[in-house]
Enzyme design. Structure first.
Site, PDB file in Angstrom:
ATOM      1  N   HIS A   8       0.819  -1.216   0.000  1.00 54.75           N
ATOM      2  CA  HIS A   8       0.000   0.000   0.000  1.00 54.75           C
ATOM      3  C   HIS A   8       0.854   1.267   0.000  1.00 54.75           C
ATOM      4  O   HIS A   8       2.044   1.246   0.327  1.00 54.75           O
ATOM      5  CB  HIS A   8      -0.913   0.016   1.233  1.00 54.75           C
ATOM      6  N   GLU A  84      -2.108  -7.122   7.465  1.00 53.85           N
ATOM      7  CA  GLU A  84      -0.750  -7.028   7.999  1.00 53.85           C
ATOM      8  C   GLU A  84      -0.585  -7.942   9.215  1.00 53.85           C
ATOM      9  O   GLU A  84      -1.566  -8.320   9.866  1.00 53.85           O
ATOM     10  CB  GLU A  84      -0.460  -5.570   8.385  1.00 53.85           C
TER      11      GLU A  84
END
Length: 199
Positions: A8, A84
Site C-alpha cells: 500500500h 498485515e
C-alpha cells in the site's frame, strides 16, 4: 497465472516510523499520489491484469481502488488473510518508543505479535486458494510490508531480504508447482514525474 504483489501507499504512521500492524490507518496525500504513479506505470506496461484484491484495511483498500479506477480492473472481495501482521502492544510506537519501553531486543519479547509461522500459513493458504479459483488470470494483490516479507520468505526462504517499500511492485509467475519471480520490490515509478510516465 501471474500475480503482482503491491505494498500500500504511504500513511502518516509510515512517515513517522510507527508500526501499524492491523491498526487501520488511512493513506495520506503522498500515499494517494504514489498509487497514481503506479497506476500510470501499469497503464503503460505489457502486463494485463484481470482482478485486484486487497486486505480490506483502508490503506490497502484505497490503494486498490485507485489502481482499479485507473486500470479499469474489477476488485474482488477483500481477503482478511492479506491483513498485515498483528504487532500487539507494539502498534503505534516508533523505534525510539519501543526501545525506551522494552530495550533493544524488544522484538524477541512476547508483546502480542502474531507468530511468524501463522502469518506464513495464512499467506500461503491465500495463494493456494487464489490459484485454485483464478489459475488462468492475472491478479494484483494490494497488501502490507511485513505480510509480503513473510510471504516471500515462505516461498523463497532467505533469497529476498530487502525491505519492502511503499507502493513497490513484485511480480511472480506460476510454473507448475513453483512461483517464479519476474520482478522484485520495484519502486522505479515513484521516482518518475508525470511527464516521464505519460511518454
Amino acid at each position: 497465472m501471474r500475480i503482482g504483489l503491491v505494498r500500500h501507499g504511504l500513511t502518516d504512521w509510515n512517515a513517522a516510523g510507527r508500526i501499524q500492524g492491523q491498526t487501520d490507518i488511512p493513506l495520506n496525500e503522498e500515499g494517494r499520489r504514489q498509487a497514481e504513479r503506479l497506476g500510470r506505470r501499469l497503464q503503460s506496461e505489457k502486463y494485463h491484469w484481470d482482478y485486484i484484491v486487497t486486505s480490506g484495511l483502508s490503506r490497502a483498500q484505497e490503494t486498490g481502488e485507485i489502481l482499479s479506477q485507473m486500470l479499469q480492473v474489477p476488485m474482488l472481495e477483500p481477503d482478511a488473510r492479506l491483513k498485515e501482521r498483528g504487532f500487539g502492544q507494539v502498534e503505534g510506537l516508533t523505534s525510539d518508543e519501543r526501545v525506551a519501553r522494552w530495550g533493544e531486543s524488544w522484538d524477541t519479547l512476547d508483546l502480542g505479535q502474531e507468530n511468524i509461522a501463522d502469518i506464513q500459513v495464512r499467506a500461503v493458504s491465500f495463494l493456494e486458494d487464489l490459484w485454485s479459483s483464478h489459475s488462468q488470470e492475472n491478479v494484483l494483490i494490494v497488501t502490507h510490508g511485513a505480510f509480503l516479507a513473510n510471504l516471500l520468505t515462505a516461498l523463497f526462504q532467505d533469497k529476498y531480504k530487502e525491505r519492502i517499500g511503499n507502493l513497490s511492485l513484485t511480480i511472480l509467475e506460476k510454473e507448475r508447482e513453483d512461483w517464479i519471480p519476474l520482478l522484485y520490490n520495484c519502486t522505479q515509478h515513484l521516482s518518475m514525474d508525470t511527464a516521464e510516465q505519460s511518454e
